[in-house]
Design an enzyme around this catalytic site. Structure first.
Site, short mmCIF file in Angstrom:
data_model
loop_
_atom_site.label_atom_id
_atom_site.label_comp_id
_atom_site.label_asym_id
_atom_site.label_seq_id
_atom_site.Cartn_x
_atom_site.Cartn_y
_atom_site.Cartn_z
N THR A 177 0.86 -1.25 0.05
CA THR A 177 -0.03 -0.01 0.06
C THR A 177 0.83 1.15 0.02
OG1 THR A 177 -0.10 0.27 2.55
CG2 THR A 177 -1.64 -1.09 1.32
N GLU A 320 -5.54 -4.04 -1.02
CA GLU A 320 -5.81 -5.19 -0.13
C GLU A 320 -6.79 -6.11 -0.74
OE1 GLU A 320 -5.12 -2.14 0.77
OE2 GLU A 320 -4.61 -1.82 2.82
N LYS A 430 -15.80 15.19 11.83
CA LYS A 430 -16.90 14.92 12.96
C LYS A 430 -17.36 16.12 13.58
CE LYS A 430 -18.69 11.24 16.05
NZ LYS A 430 -18.43 10.15 16.70
N TRP A 435 -21.40 13.42 11.48
CA TRP A 435 -20.44 13.29 10.34
C TRP A 435 -20.58 14.01 9.31
CZ3 TRP A 435 -16.54 10.52 12.20
CH2 TRP A 435 -16.62 9.62 13.06
N1 LIG Z 1 -14.15 4.74 -7.29
C1 LIG Z 1 -13.47 5.18 -6.08
N2 LIG Z 1 -14.06 6.23 -5.49
C2 LIG Z 1 -13.52 6.82 -4.39
N3 LIG Z 1 -12.23 6.27 -3.74
C3 LIG Z 1 -11.95 5.19 -4.24
C4 LIG Z 1 -12.29 4.67 -5.26
N4 LIG Z 1 -11.47 3.63 -5.63
C5 LIG Z 1 -10.55 3.49 -4.66
N5 LIG Z 1 -10.67 4.59 -3.85
C6 LIG Z 1 -10.06 5.01 -2.59
O1 LIG Z 1 -8.58 4.49 -2.90
C7 LIG Z 1 -8.19 3.61 -1.56
C8 LIG Z 1 -7.55 2.40 -2.24
O2 LIG Z 1 -6.23 2.85 -2.73
P1 LIG Z 1 -4.78 2.13 -2.47
O3 LIG Z 1 -5.22 0.77 -2.30
O4 LIG Z 1 -4.22 2.77 -3.80
O5 LIG Z 1 -4.28 2.91 -1.38
P2 LIG Z 1 -3.78 4.10 -1.17
O6 LIG Z 1 -4.93 5.31 -0.80
O7 LIG Z 1 -2.78 4.62 -2.31
O8 LIG Z 1 -3.03 3.93 0.18
P3 LIG Z 1 -3.14 3.88 1.58
O9 LIG Z 1 -4.36 2.74 1.74
O10 LIG Z 1 -1.99 3.47 2.51
O11 LIG Z 1 -4.09 5.06 2.01
C9 LIG Z 1 -9.78 3.14 -1.20
O12 LIG Z 1 -9.53 2.67 -0.08
C10 LIG Z 1 -10.51 4.36 -1.64
O13 LIG Z 1 -10.61 5.17 -0.61
#
Ligand SMILES: Nc1ncnc2c1ncn2[C@@H]1O[C@H](COP(=O)(O)OP(=O)(O)OP(=O)(O)O)[C@@H](O)[C@H]1O
Length: 532
Positions: A177, A320, A430, A435
């Protein structure tokens, strides 16, 4: 008693064997950073993967050993997806945009023995080499000016190699990640989970991969396994068009010239594409479908693509989850919906593909599962065979006692199964016990004609606990003030959601995957004070 079907271990080598056998001549095109192009096909990818597996063994690598790739999208990178797995190894796809400390951490944490990289990342290698004491070999995907070149290295082998057999639950890839929430965490994709995920990706309601597809994945191979496209594409026997550079002029040319039907990428990719076409008075390419995910696809983007005849598949997932969790697309009642309703539906994150399950739980009491009523927002959880159970080298599982992974996202589920994300748990604001979605405020703010980008964070407030503050980057040559922004927002969000302050900034920090980094924004404004 067991049934009596044949044994078939789910190893990803089956995927490349199938592609080479059933779609051997289907083309894989690469546009390289130096402007040259090469074409190979699925049979060629398999031939080279066999040679690569052989070459890795010659270096002394054993099953389970890790090979890092620091590379963009191209055919040689694709070869390594199957070559490493084919010798029983684990490919660690590294995001070259990570910060130095993260690069040091993940390569050491993964125990990578070999690093294969694009020449454009030579400066990273030069800088980091001393900090990666466990790396024994460096190979360059391109010219090999500074080290062994990939083509020379595998060219020395004859390809007379049998794929290494093993258990289908063994890992074939590891992705970290990006670490916006602490140290990067490694997620090991298994042979089995990869196959199941790719097969699920073939569902018509998923990635839209079929033999007739000509797919240009803009999503990098280092970002959550390029959303599984290389595997699903091999299964479907489709044509790939890869570009080692993300220049919109190149992508536009390739899409038009090669008759690209499908593309996948984060929203910013389309933003750049729109700007390029507008500046040059060009029409957008006519794609069959655009899969957009990684962060929320904004309304104007969805509208413009749909008006251009491109189906928008708004997808949600995370490293993940291999990464696909949900994908949007026409629902059963699609034809009865007005264009506006279709856009509104597409702005949501789609429905779970077969294989994964979603639920939402109360943000304050995670034992309380929330109704799927399209109204109640909560913490999103997921489970399924391609969802992480335990991070690499972690001592404890990453799932709840009843086996659900907490995504860190906040959203609601609609009665028809559609997921609507509203925020991330750590970003939701919050205020007085209620929220506020920072994402909804941002999405509304970017609709303002003078706003290029907006980020909203909760700031400490002596009375309300937290109140939203909106940070705005103006579009070049455009002007506006806080009143105009607040006025613009006033009919789009509840009155009590309106930010307490609007701050204009020159830039907003981004993570290595191009998303807004609220962590860095918070750090930057650590001394910010809101009046009572
Ligand atoms: N279509 C979408 N709309 C909104 N958010 C999204 C969408 N697709 C993915 N995400 C966001 O991206 C996250 C996953 O991204 P990724 O696995 O690349 O981790 P990251 O954001 O780069 O890193 P970390 O998990 O460390 O914060 C999701 O949990 C969500 O918050």
């Amino acid at each position: 008693m067991l049934g009596a079907m044949q044994e078939w271990t789910m190893r990803v080598t089956h995927v490349i064997d199938h592609a080479a056998r059933e779609a051997g001549t289907r083309e894989i095109l690469t546009y390289w950073a130096d402007g040259t192009e090469t074409r190979t096909d699925w049979a060629g990818i398999r031939r080279d993967a066999l040679k690569m597996a052989q070459a890795l063994q010659r270096l002394g690598l054993k099953p389970g050993d890790k090979v890092a790739s620091i590379a963009m999208n191209h055919a040689r990178h694709l070869v390594s997806w199957f070559g490493v797995a084919g010798m029983g190894g684990v490919l660690h796809t590294v995001n070259p945009r990570l910060f130095e400390d993260q690069l040091e951490y993940i390569i050491n944490h993964a125990d990578d023995r070999v690093v294969i990289y694009d020449a454009m990342f030579q400066p990273i290698i030069d800088k980091m080499k001393d900090r990666w004491p466990k790396v024994e070999h460096y190979i360059c995907f391109d010219s090999g000016e500074h080290t062994t070149s990939f083509e020379d290295w595998i060219g020395a082998e004859d390809g007379e190699f049998e794929w290494v057999e093993g258990d289908e639950r063994e890992p074939c890839m590891i992705c970290y990640t990006s670490g916006t929430t602490g140290n990067p965490k490694g997620v090991q994709y298994e042979h089995r989970s990869t196959i199941l995920h790719a097969m699920a990706g073939l569902q018509p309601s998923a990635l839209n991969c079929m033999t007739s597809s000509v797919y240009l994945p803009v999503v990098p191979m280092f970002h959550a396994a390029s959303w599984g496209l290389p595997y699903a594409g091999a299964m479907a026997g489709m044509k790939f068009v890869f570009s080692q550079v993300n220049d919109p002029a190149v992508l536009d040319m390739l899409m038009k010239r090669e008759g690209v039907t499908d593309s996948a990428g984060v929203p910013t990719v389309w933003l750049a594409h729109f700007q390029y076409c507008d500046a040059n008075n060009l029409e957008l390419p006519k794609l069959r479908a655009a899969t957009i995910g990684g962060s929320a696809a904004p309304k104007f983007m969805i509208e413009r693509l749909m008006k251009n005849g491109t189906r928008v598949q708004h997808a949600w997932g995370m490293t993940e989850t291999s990464p696909i969790g949900t994908v949007g697309g026409p629902t059963h009642d699609w034809d009865q919906l007005s264009f506006e309703e279709q856009v509104a539906k597409t702005m949501m994150q789609g429905r779970p593909i077969f294989g994964v399950e979603l639920r939402t739980v109360d943000l304050d009491d995670p034992t309380k599962v929330l109704p799927r009523d399209g109204k109640t927002s909560g913490a999103l959880q997921i489970r399924g065979p391609w969802v992480v159970k335990r991070y690499f080298k972690a001592e404890e599982d990453a799932v709840t006692e009843d086996g659900w992974f907490n995504t860190g996202d906040v959203g609601m589920l609609h009665p028809d199964g559609t997921l609507q994300l509203t925020d991330r748990t750590k970003d939701v604001i919050k205020s007085g016990g209620e929220w506020i979605s920072s994402v909804e405020l941002e999405n509304a703010a970017v609709g303002h004609p003078a706003v290029a980008e907006a980020a909203c964070i909760g700031m400490f407030h002596p009375k309300w606990d937290e109140r939203p503050v909106l940070f705005v980057v103006k579009k070049e040559g455009q002007d506006c003030d806080d009143k105009s922004i607040l006025n613009f927002l006033s009919d789009k969000v509840a009155k009590w959601w309106l930010p307490d302050a609007v701050e204009f900034v020159d830039d907003i920090p981004h993570t290595a995957t191009g998303k807004i980094s609220k962590k860095d924004l918070r750090d930057r404004f650590a001394d910010y004070k809101l009046e009572a």
